[in-house]
Write a protein that holds these residues in place. Structure first.
Motif, PDB file in Angstrom:
ATOM      1  N   ASN A  61       0.835  -1.203   0.000  1.00  0.00           N
ATOM      2  CA  ASN A  61       0.000   0.000   0.000  1.00  0.00           C
ATOM      3  C   ASN A  61       0.872   1.255   0.000  1.00  0.00           C
ATOM      4  OD1 ASN A  61      -2.922  -1.028   0.157  1.00  0.00           O
ATOM      5  ND2 ASN A  61      -1.851  -2.315   1.619  1.00  0.00           N
ATOM      6  N   ALA A  62       0.687   2.151   0.968  1.00  0.00           N
ATOM      7  CA  ALA A  62       1.436   3.419   0.942  1.00  0.00           C
ATOM      8  C   ALA A  62       2.881   3.193   1.368  1.00  0.00           C
ATOM      9  CB  ALA A  62       0.768   4.410   1.880  1.00  0.00           C
ATOM     10  N   THR A  63       3.826   3.456   0.462  1.00  0.00           N
ATOM     11  CA  THR A  63       5.253   3.386   0.831  1.00  0.00           C
ATOM     12  C   THR A  63       5.866   4.752   0.535  1.00  0.00           C
ATOM     13  OG1 THR A  63       6.032   2.716  -1.354  1.00  0.00           O
ATOM     14  CG2 THR A  63       5.378   0.931   0.149  1.00  0.00           C
ATOM     15  N   TYR A  64       6.999   5.044   1.214  1.00  0.00           N
ATOM     16  CA  TYR A  64       7.616   6.356   1.015  1.00  0.00           C
ATOM     17  C   TYR A  64       8.190   6.522  -0.400  1.00  0.00           C
ATOM     18  CZ  TYR A  64       6.947   6.394   6.054  1.00  0.00           C
ATOM     19  OH  TYR A  64       6.382   6.305   7.296  1.00  0.00           O
ATOM     20  N   PRO A 120      -1.755   9.586   1.176  1.00  0.00           N
ATOM     21  CA  PRO A 120      -1.268   8.224   1.378  1.00  0.00           C
ATOM     22  C   PRO A 120      -2.312   7.450   2.182  1.00  0.00           C
ATOM     23  CG  PRO A 120      -0.125   9.735   2.866  1.00  0.00           C
ATOM     24  CD  PRO A 120      -1.081  10.569   2.051  1.00  0.00           C
ATOM     25  N   ALA A 121      -2.507   6.203   1.857  1.00  0.00           N
ATOM     26  CA  ALA A 121      -3.523   5.403   2.565  1.00  0.00           C
ATOM     27  C   ALA A 121      -3.150   3.932   2.495  1.00  0.00           C
ATOM     28  CB  ALA A 121      -4.899   5.621   1.934  1.00  0.00           C
ATOM     29  N   GLY A 122      -3.512   3.231   3.551  1.00  0.00           N
ATOM     30  CA  GLY A 122      -3.274   1.790   3.571  1.00  0.00           C
ATOM     31  C   GLY A 122      -2.067   1.432   4.418  1.00  0.00           C
ATOM     32  N   GLY A 123      -2.318   0.813   5.543  1.00  0.00           N
ATOM     33  CA  GLY A 123      -1.231   0.310   6.386  1.00  0.00           C
ATOM     34  C   GLY A 123      -0.538   1.361   7.235  1.00  0.00           C
TER      35      GLY A 123
END
Ligand SMILES: O=C[C@H](O)COP(=O)(O)O
Length: 318
Positions: free
Chosen positions: A227-230, A255-258
């Motif tokens: 999901n959202a990673t940097y 950002p969304a997810g986790g």
């Protein structure tokens, strides 16, 4: 205005020329993650800022009017009143940015917030969330239904098939139709980055979504494996910056997810501040899509105020 033009040759050329330097993206993401974390009152201030940017979300098969009601109450009073009072922040009207639910639960959320005299926006996922694999007609009808029921923000998912097969003009056309179906509602476009394969596809999908009139671009549904990673966020916010420099349009990022910990929320805010500047550090241009982040933020604020972590019963609404 560029956002509402047809997918022009100029746009097509812009999209087709995109190349992303993977090593540079990974390095920049590492730099941001490595920043020293603020402590004490500075950390508390960042955490309260993060709270105001949260789209407090429930997207579960067992959602009911009662758990949606509970979510709405939490959104209107996200941090325990006495904790805010200790920080002299009790009269600052701190709420989350919005609540986010499935289309079938929009009416429940609108009703709960109205009963609580709150004008917090209700966001709804739509367009065959999370996979987007339903007929276009159905996806458009879903958007219209959510808007009719009172959603003022719609989180659409893109058609990954079009992106993965390089049909950028087709993707643009679909998103334009969603934009029209949203009418006055804000449109956040979910790229589902974990299914787009490459950073180059992420950048291209970001551009096409913005060209088609998205108010925000959002990383993920929370239902993909990644999901959202940097690193992926770096690619998306650079697309936002480039789009702004070329067109003058400011598009938001979600950002969304986790995203589950207070510390992560501070990293996300740092990333926005460093990459796009202070203007993007507010709910008009930045949201955190999360179902369980708020609980950890409240826990950390409790620790800041009292010097100890709470027992479960001390933050029952979290
Ligand atoms: O849009 C929001 C996401 O679905 C939330 O994902 P999460 O449950 O992993 O926080």
């Amino acid at each position: 205005c560029l956002a509402y033009c047809r997918f022009s040759m100029e746009n097509l050329e812009w999209v087709s020329k995109v190349r992303v330097n993977t090593q540079a993206v990974l390095k920049r993401a590492q730099q941001i993650q490595g920043r020293k974390v603020a402590k004490k009152q500075w950390q508390a201030a960042w955490l309260l800022k993060a709270v105001t940017c949260i789209d407090l979300t429930t997207l579960a098969g067992d959602d009911t009017p009662s758990n949606v009601h509970r979510l709405c109450m939490k959104a209107t009073q996200p941090i325990r009143h006495d904790l805010l009072k200790s920080m002299d922040m009790h009269d600052k009207g701190i709420t989350t940015a919005a609540v986010c639910v499935y289309p079938s639960r929009v009416a429940d959320a609108v009703k709960s917030l109205k009963a609580a005299n709150s004008c917090l926006p209700v966001a709804s996922v739509a367009t065959g969330f999370p996979a987007g694999q339903t007929p276009l007609k159905t996806r458009l009808a879903e958007v219209q239904m959510a808007v009719e029921d009172g959603a003022t923000e719609i989180d659409i998912v893109i058609n990954r098939t079009l992106a993965l097969t390089g049909q950028w003009a087709g993707l643009y056309d679909e998103i334009r139709q969603f934009r029209e179906a949203c009418a006055d509602a804000h449109m956040k476009t979910i790229l589902a980055v974990g299914e787009l394969g490459t950073f180059t596809n992420v950048y291209k999908a970001s551009l096409v979504s913005m060209m088609a009139g998205s108010d925000f671009i959002k990383t993920s549904t929370g239902k993909e494996t990644v999901n959202a990673t940097y690193p992926v966020a770096i690619v998306m916010v650079r697309a936002i910056r480039d789009y702004f420099l070329r067109t003058g349009y400011k598009v938001g990022f979600k950002p969304a997810g986790g995203i589950r910990t207070a510390q992560e929320s501070v990293v996300w805010l740092t990333l926005m501040k460093e990459e796009l500047g202070d203007e993007w550090l507010n709910p008009h241009l930045f949201r955190l899509g999360a179902s369980s982040l708020l609980a950890d933020i409240e826990r950390q604020i409790y620790h800041y105020v009292t010097g100890r972590y709470p027992a479960y019963h001390e933050l029952p609404m979290a």
